[in-house]
Design an enzyme around this catalytic site. Structure first.
Site, short mmCIF file in Angstrom:
data_model
loop_
_atom_site.label_atom_id
_atom_site.label_comp_id
_atom_site.label_asym_id
_atom_site.label_seq_id
_atom_site.Cartn_x
_atom_site.Cartn_y
_atom_site.Cartn_z
N CYS A 2 0.73 -1.19 0.00
CA CYS A 2 0.08 -0.11 0.04
C CYS A 2 1.09 1.21 -0.07
O CYS A 2 1.97 1.29 0.26
CB CYS A 2 -0.87 0.01 1.34
SG CYS A 2 -1.97 -1.43 1.41
N ARG A 27 3.64 -0.65 -6.32
CA ARG A 27 3.81 -1.59 -5.16
C ARG A 27 2.57 -2.26 -4.55
O ARG A 27 2.65 -3.18 -3.71
CB ARG A 27 4.23 -0.67 -4.07
CG ARG A 27 5.51 0.12 -4.26
CD ARG A 27 5.80 0.85 -3.02
NE ARG A 27 7.31 1.10 -3.10
CZ ARG A 27 8.09 1.41 -2.07
NH1 ARG A 27 7.60 1.32 -0.90
NH2 ARG A 27 9.33 1.55 -2.22
N TRP A 75 -3.16 -2.50 -1.51
CA TRP A 75 -2.93 -3.82 -1.74
C TRP A 75 -3.50 -4.53 -0.40
O TRP A 75 -3.17 -4.55 0.67
CB TRP A 75 -1.43 -4.22 -1.65
CG TRP A 75 -1.39 -5.60 -2.38
CD1 TRP A 75 -1.06 -6.07 -3.35
CD2 TRP A 75 -0.97 -6.67 -1.39
NE1 TRP A 75 -0.79 -7.33 -3.43
CE2 TRP A 75 -0.60 -7.92 -2.18
CE3 TRP A 75 -0.67 -6.95 -0.04
CZ2 TRP A 75 -0.47 -9.19 -1.60
CZ3 TRP A 75 -0.55 -7.95 0.61
CH2 TRP A 75 -0.29 -9.34 -0.20
N ASN A 100 -1.16 1.55 6.33
CA ASN A 100 -0.45 0.70 5.46
C ASN A 100 -0.32 -0.28 6.68
O ASN A 100 0.24 0.09 7.63
CB ASN A 100 0.81 1.22 5.16
CG ASN A 100 0.68 1.84 3.81
OD1 ASN A 100 -0.27 2.10 3.15
ND2 ASN A 100 1.97 2.36 3.29
N GLY A 101 -0.30 -1.75 6.50
CA GLY A 101 0.18 -2.61 7.67
C GLY A 101 -1.15 -3.26 7.86
O GLY A 101 -2.00 -3.32 7.15
N GLU A 484 14.53 -19.49 -9.28
CA GLU A 484 14.21 -18.30 -9.70
C GLU A 484 13.44 -17.96 -10.93
O GLU A 484 12.65 -17.44 -11.18
CB GLU A 484 15.72 -17.21 -9.61
CG GLU A 484 15.57 -15.79 -10.11
CD GLU A 484 14.45 -14.88 -9.11
OE1 GLU A 484 13.91 -15.47 -8.12
OE2 GLU A 484 13.92 -14.07 -9.63
N LYS A 488 9.81 -16.54 -11.54
CA LYS A 488 9.63 -15.35 -12.52
C LYS A 488 8.44 -15.94 -13.17
O LYS A 488 7.44 -15.27 -13.52
CB LYS A 488 10.92 -15.12 -13.40
CG LYS A 488 11.76 -14.34 -12.82
CD LYS A 488 11.59 -12.69 -12.68
CE LYS A 488 11.04 -12.84 -11.18
NZ LYS A 488 11.81 -12.40 -10.16
N GLU A 491 5.12 -15.95 -11.53
CA GLU A 491 4.72 -14.65 -11.11
C GLU A 491 3.87 -13.77 -12.24
O GLU A 491 2.92 -13.21 -12.22
CB GLU A 491 5.84 -13.77 -10.77
CG GLU A 491 6.25 -13.85 -9.30
CD GLU A 491 7.55 -13.13 -8.95
OE1 GLU A 491 7.44 -12.16 -7.93
OE2 GLU A 491 8.64 -12.97 -9.68
N HIS A 507 12.86 -39.18 -8.07
CA HIS A 507 12.19 -39.42 -6.73
C HIS A 507 10.81 -38.60 -6.58
O HIS A 507 10.01 -38.60 -5.46
CB HIS A 507 12.81 -38.71 -5.70
CG HIS A 507 14.56 -39.44 -5.52
ND1 HIS A 507 14.47 -40.62 -5.13
CD2 HIS A 507 15.64 -38.95 -5.82
CE1 HIS A 507 15.72 -40.87 -5.23
NE2 HIS A 507 16.55 -39.69 -5.51
N LYS A 606 4.74 -4.85 -4.92
CA LYS A 606 6.19 -4.68 -4.86
C LYS A 606 6.39 -4.32 -3.40
O LYS A 606 5.69 -3.67 -2.66
CB LYS A 606 6.64 -3.59 -5.62
CG LYS A 606 8.37 -3.33 -5.73
CD LYS A 606 8.76 -4.06 -6.86
CE LYS A 606 10.17 -4.15 -6.81
NZ LYS A 606 10.73 -5.21 -7.70
N1 HGA Z 1 -4.88 -3.74 6.12
C1 HGA Z 1 -5.06 -3.00 5.22
C2 HGA Z 1 -3.80 -2.22 4.56
C3 HGA Z 1 -3.23 -3.54 3.78
C4 HGA Z 1 -1.65 -3.23 3.35
O1 HGA Z 1 -0.89 -2.27 4.11
N2 HGA Z 1 -1.08 -3.60 2.27
O2 HGA Z 1 0.13 -3.23 1.83
C5 HGA Z 1 -6.13 -3.34 4.32
O3 HGA Z 1 -6.12 -4.34 3.74
O4 HGA Z 1 -6.80 -2.41 3.60
#
Ligand code: HGA
Length: 611
Positions: A2, A27, A75, A100-101, A484, A488, A491, A507, A606
């Site tokens: 975020c 990100r 995110w 964020n978090g 790796e 890639k 992803e 195996h 990211k």
């Molecule tokens: N938990 C919050 C923020 C998510 C976040 O920091 N993502 O990187 C949410 O879900 O909106």
């Protein structure tokens, strides 16, 4: 992940907030929103599911004008990506929060707040912060004081920005486990989760530290530390211009970043190589003294950086004779770890803000490691600030979510570390070090030769476009390169890809092989080559189609169902760095053929700043 942007100014700030969001969008990008204290004296918001462009379009139709605002690109961790879950979250009509978090005790808080009559309009953990703050404002009308009281009740990680229509002269912020930086202007100030978001408006920054609360007004900034003590934080000025953030002649950032590798590897080597040896001081003034004591190495990282660590393990044990363990940070941080005496703790992260890696470093401090070393691409990151020693990779800004140039520069950093440890401890012969230093000098040119294979790889990619599963094989230090390569491909093309050490094939995974499952092989050019050739026969005997990347001197030839791609000859030790390039190109071209969003693949982000 975020992104947060905030501004308090005398001019209209909406365009600044939007530009900041665009700079952070690489990100995390499932939804975005903005809240502005408008010229009408009300707090208004606009949120949109999808990319920042959707929000921009909505704002073009219905502009929000004001001098105070906060914005967010999300995110999702709690609640699906949708407009109702997008930030900013409101409590009532006067209070807006971006976060964020992750708030770990959000369920208990939610119940408590519902009991107090608050109505929730989203599924996020973030909304509890808005309502809890609103509740605190009933006892304490000052926004900053109410935020101080609020964060005392939050468990988990947060970078927070808050505005209120009742005190529209300030932005209030709090940091714990998620970075925040204040951008200092003239008669205006800003806030963001990364300075990159603000480079268009200022070059002076003040980084918040863990536990800090900040009150940011147009002409002043006040900060309190975790103990509530008023503190000053250092102002950092960046004199270089904002880094180029455009794709130039390339169709995607990822392709641009793949092609930057000769230059950024060159930069990573600059000032770090003497005539015939590595300059150990490159790791910091006390590096030589510390390295002399190292008897073990513990590497901790996530994702692509973890693969870099896996390659380094082969190097550290075979060249420097040092026992090495490598572990993903999300496991290491929660495990009871037994630390051997004189172990160097090495963390690897592109952003230096990877939540699990950072937490592992913080735990490591309690576990009796000799010292900590960060291999990182961002000099002002938490990982760098909190480690004893640092080696900065010089990859420059990496925008594509799938890491490319960060990985190869990490490998270069880890090889420099291996040679330094071998040199200082006397376990590496001077002649071998001199030869590898020479090979390192030639590496950028070799990488350029591998990039010249672009058109060949584009053709090979056609073999994958209609496939759903692939296997990647390697042996020795080429095994993590295969890992790796598989990462890639999955992803960005969403094709299921698994990597195995080639000797493990019989195996289990051999059962999967048929003519619908291409097998990509990264061949070692050493004593393991003959063993690998036998493993490949096992694949061919089951009708599996082979794509083999092999040294031009390895004598491997095309045959039915076997496509050999000759690689420029290179010293065996440096081969993992070189062979990474065609695998990056392969996943890129497969993704382009499949029409996926190469730079912003679904579900990923990211700089993974949540657990
Ligand atoms: N938990 C919050 C923020 C998510 C976040 O920091 N993502 O990187 C949410 O879900 O909106």
């Amino acid at each position: 992940m975020c992104g947060i942007v905030g501004a308090v100014a005398e001019r209209n700030i909406t365009a600044i907030l939007l530009e900041g969001l665009k700079r952070l969008e690489y990100r995390g990008y499932d939804s975005a929103g903005v809240a502005v204290f408008t010229h009408n004296g009300t707090l208004e918001r606009m949120r949109r599911n999808g990319k920042v462009a959707e929000l921009e379009q909505a704002l073009a139709g219905e502009p929000l004008m004001g001098r105070l605002g906060i914005a967010h690109t999300r995110w999702a961790t709690h609640g699906a990506p949708s407009e109702r879950n997008a930030h900013p979250h409101f409590s009532g009509s006067d209070l807006a929060v971006v976060h964020n978090g992750i708030i770990e005790n959000y369920e208990a808080l939610r119940e408590q707040l519902k009991g107090l009559g608050y109505v929730f309009t989203s599924d996020t953990d973030t909304e509890v912060i808005a309502h809890l703050l609103n509740h605190k404002l009933k006892d304490q009308s000052d926004l900053t004081e109410a935020l101080k009281a609020t964060v005392k009740e939050l468990h988990g990680a947060y970078g927070l920005a808050v505005i209120s229509a009742k005190q529209p002269d300030r932005l209030v912020a709090a940091r714990s486990g998620s970075p925040l930086v204040i951008g200092l202007g003239l008669g205006e100030n800003f806030l963001a989760s990364d300075q990159l978001a603000l480079r268009q408006v200022t070059d002076r920054f003040m980084y918040l530290e863990e536990g800090d609360i900040a009150e940011i007004r147009r002409d002043s900034v006040q900060i309190w530390d975790v103990n509530g003590k008023s503190v000053q934080r250092e102002t950092v000025q960046y004199r270089d211009g904002a880094e180029a953030a455009d794709k130039g002649e390339y169709r995607h950032y990822m392709l641009k970043e793949i092609h930057e590798q000769p230059a950024v590897v060159q930069r990573t080597l600059e000032n770090r190589l003497g005539q015939d040896h590595v300059l150990v001081q490159a790791f910091g003034p006390q590096a030589a003294e510390l390295f002399a004591k190292v008897r073990n190495v513990q590497i901790v990282a996530c994702g692509t950086s973890y693969h870099a660590g896996m390659v380094a393990r082969y190097w550290l044990e075979s060249l420097a004779g040092i026992p090495c363990q490598v572990e993903v940070a999300s496991e290491f941080r929660y495990r009871k770890v037994v630390v051997q005496p004189d172990t160097l703790f090495v963390s690897i992260s592109q952003s230096g803000e990877t939540a699990d890696t950072l937490a592992a470093l913080r735990n490591a401090k309690e576990l009796g490691f000799l010292a900590s070393l960060a291999i990182c691409n961002v000099g002002i990151s938490s990982l760098v600030r909190e480690s004893d020693l640092t080696l900065l990779t010089q990859a420059g800004r990496e925008i594509g979510v799938a890491s490319t140039k960060a990985f190869t520069t990490q490998l270069v950093g880890l090889l420099l570390l291996t040679l330094s440890l071998g040199q200082v401890r006397g376990t590496l012969e001077a002649g071998v070090e001199a030869q590898l230093v020479e090979e390192l000098r030639r590496l950028p040119a070799r990488l350029g030769e591998a990039l010249a294979m672009d058109a060949t790889i584009e053709k090979v990619a056609e073999l994958f476009a209609d496939k759903h599963h692939t296997l990647f094989l390697g042996r020795g230090a080429q095994f993590p390169v295969a890992m790796e390569g598989a990462l890639k491909l999955k992803e960005i093309s969403y094709i299921h890809a698994e990597a195995y050490p080639a000797g493990e094939l019989k195996h289990g995974p051999l059962a999967l092989v048929d003519n619908d499952m291409p097998v990509v092989t990264v061949a070692p050019n050493n004593e393991l080559l003959e063993k690998l050739k036998s493993n490949l026969q096992e694949v061919r005997a089951r009708g599996g189609e082979l794509i083999v990347f092999a040294d031009e001197q390895a004598g491997m030839t095309n045959g039915e169902g076997t496509h050999v791609i000759n690689m420029p000859h290179i010293h065996d030790v440096l081969a993992p760095i070189l062979y990474t390039i065609p695998l990056q190109l392969l996943s890129y071209y497969v993704a382009v053929l499949k029409g996926t969003d190469v730079d912003q693949p679904r579900n990923l982000a990211k700089s993974v700043t949540v657990e």
